[in-house]
Design a protein around this motif. Structure first.
Motif, PDB file in Angstrom:
ATOM      1  N   SER A 279       0.835  -1.205   0.000  1.00 44.18           N
ATOM      2  CA  SER A 279       0.000   0.000   0.000  1.00 44.18           C
ATOM      3  C   SER A 279       0.866   1.249   0.000  1.00 44.18           C
ATOM      4  O   SER A 279       0.574   2.225  -0.692  1.00 44.18           O
TER       5      SER A 279
ATOM      6  N   LEU B  77      -5.929   5.898  -6.789  1.00 41.99           N
ATOM      7  CA  LEU B  77      -6.634   6.173  -5.532  1.00 41.99           C
ATOM      8  C   LEU B  77      -7.789   5.206  -5.336  1.00 41.99           C
ATOM      9  O   LEU B  77      -8.002   4.684  -4.240  1.00 41.99           O
ATOM     10  N   ASP B  78      -8.523   4.944  -6.410  1.00 44.36           N
ATOM     11  CA  ASP B  78      -9.631   3.997  -6.313  1.00 44.36           C
ATOM     12  C   ASP B  78      -9.136   2.626  -5.871  1.00 44.36           C
ATOM     13  O   ASP B  78      -9.762   1.961  -5.045  1.00 44.36           O
TER      14      ASP B  78
ATOM     15  N   GLU C 133      -8.225   2.750  -2.203  1.00 43.58           N
ATOM     16  CA  GLU C 133      -9.465   2.874  -1.413  1.00 43.58           C
ATOM     17  C   GLU C 133     -10.128   1.510  -1.275  1.00 43.58           C
ATOM     18  O   GLU C 133     -10.538   1.112  -0.203  1.00 43.58           O
ATOM     19  N   LYS C 134     -10.168   0.792  -2.384  1.00 42.67           N
ATOM     20  CA  LYS C 134     -10.832  -0.501  -2.394  1.00 42.67           C
ATOM     21  C   LYS C 134     -10.096  -1.502  -1.500  1.00 42.67           C
ATOM     22  O   LYS C 134     -10.712  -2.225  -0.733  1.00 42.67           O
TER      23      LYS C 134
ATOM     24  N   SER D 238     -10.591  -0.536   2.207  1.00 42.59           N
ATOM     25  CA  SER D 238     -11.932  -0.716   2.761  1.00 42.59           C
ATOM     26  C   SER D 238     -12.316  -2.186   2.824  1.00 42.59           C
ATOM     27  O   SER D 238     -13.001  -2.606   3.742  1.00 42.59           O
TER      28      SER D 238
ATOM     29  N   LEU E  62      -7.542   5.299   5.371  1.00 46.62           N
ATOM     30  CA  LEU E  62      -8.645   5.265   4.405  1.00 46.62           C
ATOM     31  C   LEU E  62      -9.341   6.623   4.314  1.00 46.62           C
ATOM     32  O   LEU E  62      -9.645   7.110   3.217  1.00 46.62           O
ATOM     33  N   GLU E  63      -9.564   7.255   5.469  1.00 43.84           N
ATOM     34  CA  GLU E  63     -10.168   8.590   5.462  1.00 43.84           C
ATOM     35  C   GLU E  63      -9.321   9.565   4.645  1.00 43.84           C
ATOM     36  O   GLU E  63      -9.848  10.356   3.854  1.00 43.84           O
TER      37      GLU E  63
ATOM     38  N   VAL F 190      -7.233   8.856   2.230  1.00 43.93           N
ATOM     39  CA  VAL F 190      -7.327   8.512   0.810  1.00 43.93           C
ATOM     40  C   VAL F 190      -8.635   9.047   0.225  1.00 43.93           C
ATOM     41  O   VAL F 190      -8.671   9.581  -0.886  1.00 43.93           O
ATOM     42  N   ARG F 191      -9.704   8.923   1.016  1.00 44.78           N
ATOM     43  CA  ARG F 191     -10.995   9.430   0.527  1.00 44.78           C
ATOM     44  C   ARG F 191     -10.990  10.951   0.386  1.00 44.78           C
ATOM     45  O   ARG F 191     -11.591  11.497  -0.534  1.00 44.78           O
TER      46      ARG F 191
ATOM     47  N   GLN G  39      -9.323  11.630  -2.812  1.00 41.01           N
ATOM     48  CA  GLN G  39     -10.226  11.376  -3.951  1.00 41.01           C
ATOM     49  C   GLN G  39     -11.138  12.574  -4.177  1.00 41.01           C
ATOM     50  O   GLN G  39     -11.361  12.999  -5.311  1.00 41.01           O
TER      51      GLN G  39
END
Ligand code: GDP
Ligand code: ZN
Length: 459
Positions: free
Chosen positions: A164, A198-199, A202-203, A206, A405-406, A408-409, A412
């Motif tokens: 990652s 990024l997607d 994120e995937k 999550s 994750l937050e 990364v979002r 995005q």
């Protein structure tokens, strides 16, 4: 090496055993061992051939305490990364304590909790996730939890973290390029790539978190609610379950006096039985557990055991209960099977959907094997998966992945909003740092080096 001190402790579990081990770690390990263990083969552990067992005796002032084997492991090729001597003697409490005392009298300090593993981490033998996995292995409750802990120890989580972070570094590098060459074409191309990158991250973060929720269940047990109409046999089922599990029964006192959770293992599946005080108490009182209370505990449960009195036709409450099982991990217990049955299994299936139905007699304890088997089947898929796939069992890791994750979002969102590249970079660096905290790697400098390493030299 991080410490000058040499530490010692009994490394085997307390109680009598076939053998017991006293572990000594640190630069003085050989000297400490020389003072308490005599072997004919060598005069001192300084001359010992590493990883070879030496037969000899633990001695106090030339008096033999016990006979045993000793092994010398040379730094950095030992568990702690330091010089280590392990002395294996008979597993008697007395002999082990005496041996440890001798070590302490001869210069070793008593090891604190987890100190060998901490040293292994500080000496770079293990990363943080692996050190934590050692603790998890010691504490693992079910076999799936154990195999998860083992896979952390073997570095599956570390590899995930590394991957990652490499991806994040890659994106950060690409963003830097758009800052330096803000020509239109290049920017469009890069933004698309960054969006895809990024997607992807994120995937993967999550879905790791989603699996981790399952992981928690495997580690701590399924939170199980026993619900049903008054007199259906909830208390009797509880008692029968507690009797089935002769190995582990622990009371976990809750925050209020009347919440007691009991942890048991049925057919290899760890269950945490919710509100057992409520179930026990009600035996000689008029039972007040209505459908409302049942609903409340069902909300917090991972598994619902719905108890139905099979010797009476279904009542409105039974039907409501059965209908509410849909979409939950649940099982219908058709109780009082020793009496003539008034309830039709088909009727239950029509209401409860996929929930397996087990007929048993809680009072006489018959049908408990079928219950075990059904429980095993119900949790099987999840169990098998768990052995193979990575998930987090440690709250610290979960928390850090959530924060990453937050971030990364946020990145995005910034990208979508057409924010400047450095706004996105800030969040990606945040995610990179959070992931790095999982393995305990040092931060900033490393990132900077990596970026410059990959960056064009001309600048
Ligand atoms: P609860 O109110 O749901 O907790 O039900 P209890 O466990 O207190 O049981 C209610 C009554 O049913 C008691 O008199 C039990 O002895 C009886 N009972 C429970 N299980 C069985 C069973 O399997 N067979 C028979 N014949 N009676 C049962
Ligand atoms: Zn009861």
């Amino acid at each position: 090496m991080y410490e000058e001190t040499t530490i010692a402790a009994i490394a085997t579990a307390p109680g009598e055993g076939g053998i017991g081990i006293v572990r000594i770690s640190g630069s003085q390990a050989a000297d400490v061992a020389d003072a308490l263990f005599h072997t004919k083969k060598i005069a001192s552990f300084h001359e010992a051939e590493p990883y070879r067992l030496y037969f000899g005796h633990v001695v106090r002032k030339d008096q033999r305490v016990d006979e045993g084997l000793a092994v010398y492991m040379k730094a950095p090729h030992s568990y702690t990364g330091e010089d280590v001597v392990e002395i294996q003697i008979h597993g008697s409490t007395e002999a082990l304590r005496e041996t440890l005392e001798l070590a302490l009298e001869n210069g070793a300090l008593p090891a604190s909790r987890g100190e060998f593993t901490k040293r292994a981490f500080l000496n770079g033998r293990l990363d943080l996730t692996q050190a934590e996995a050692v603790m998890d292995i010691i504490e693992a409750r079910g076999s799936a939890a154990l195999s998860q802990a083992e896979s952390h120890l073997s570095g599956a989580l570390s590899r995930f973290v590394k991957m990652s972070r490499d991806e994040l570094t890659d994106l950060i590098t690409k963003l830097e390029v758009t800052i330096d060459y803000p020509e239109e074409d290049l920017e469009d191309l890069t933004n698309e790539q960054i969006g895809e990158g990024l997607d992807g991250i994120e995937k993967s973060l999550s879905s790791l978190l989603k699996r981790s929720e399952e992981g928690r269940i495997i580690k701590d047990g399924l939170r199980t609610a026993i619900v049903g109409r008054p007199n259906a046999g909830k208390s009797s089922l509880l008692n029968a379950l507690l009797q089935e599990d002769r190995a582990i029964v622990t009371d976990i006192p809750g925050t209020t006096r009347d919440t007691i959770e009991e942890s048991i293992k049925i057919g290899g599946v760890p269950l945490v039985l919710m509100d057992t005080a409520g179930l026990r108490e009600t035996d000689n009182k008029v039972e007040k557990i209505g459908i409302e209370r049942a609903k409340k505990s069902m909300e917090q449960a991972d598994l619902v055991l719905a108890v139905i009195d099979g010797s009476h036709a279904l009542e409105k409450e039974d039907k409501e209960l059965l209908s509410s099982l849909k979409g939950r991990k649940s099982m219908v217990i058709l109780n009082k099977y020793d009496l003539p049955q008034e309830v039709d299994e088909e009727e239950i299936k029509a209401l409860a959907g996929d929930a397996p139905v087990v007929s048993l007699s809680a009072r006489y304890g018959s049908g408990m094997e079928e219950l075990e088997e059904a429980l095993r089947r119900l949790t099987e898929t999840q169990d098998r998966d768990a052995g193979r796939r990575l998930f987090l069992t440690n709250l610290r890791h979960v928390d850090l992945v959530k924060k990453a994750l937050e971030a990364v979002r946020r990145a995005q969102q910034s990208l979508k909003d057409g924010m400047p590249a450095d706004c996105i970079t800030v969040d990606l660096v945040e995610a990179w740092n959070r992931m790095g905290e999982i393995t305990g790697e040092t931060v900033d400098n490393e990132l900077i080096n990596k970026i410059f390493e990959r960056f064009c030299v001309g600048k």
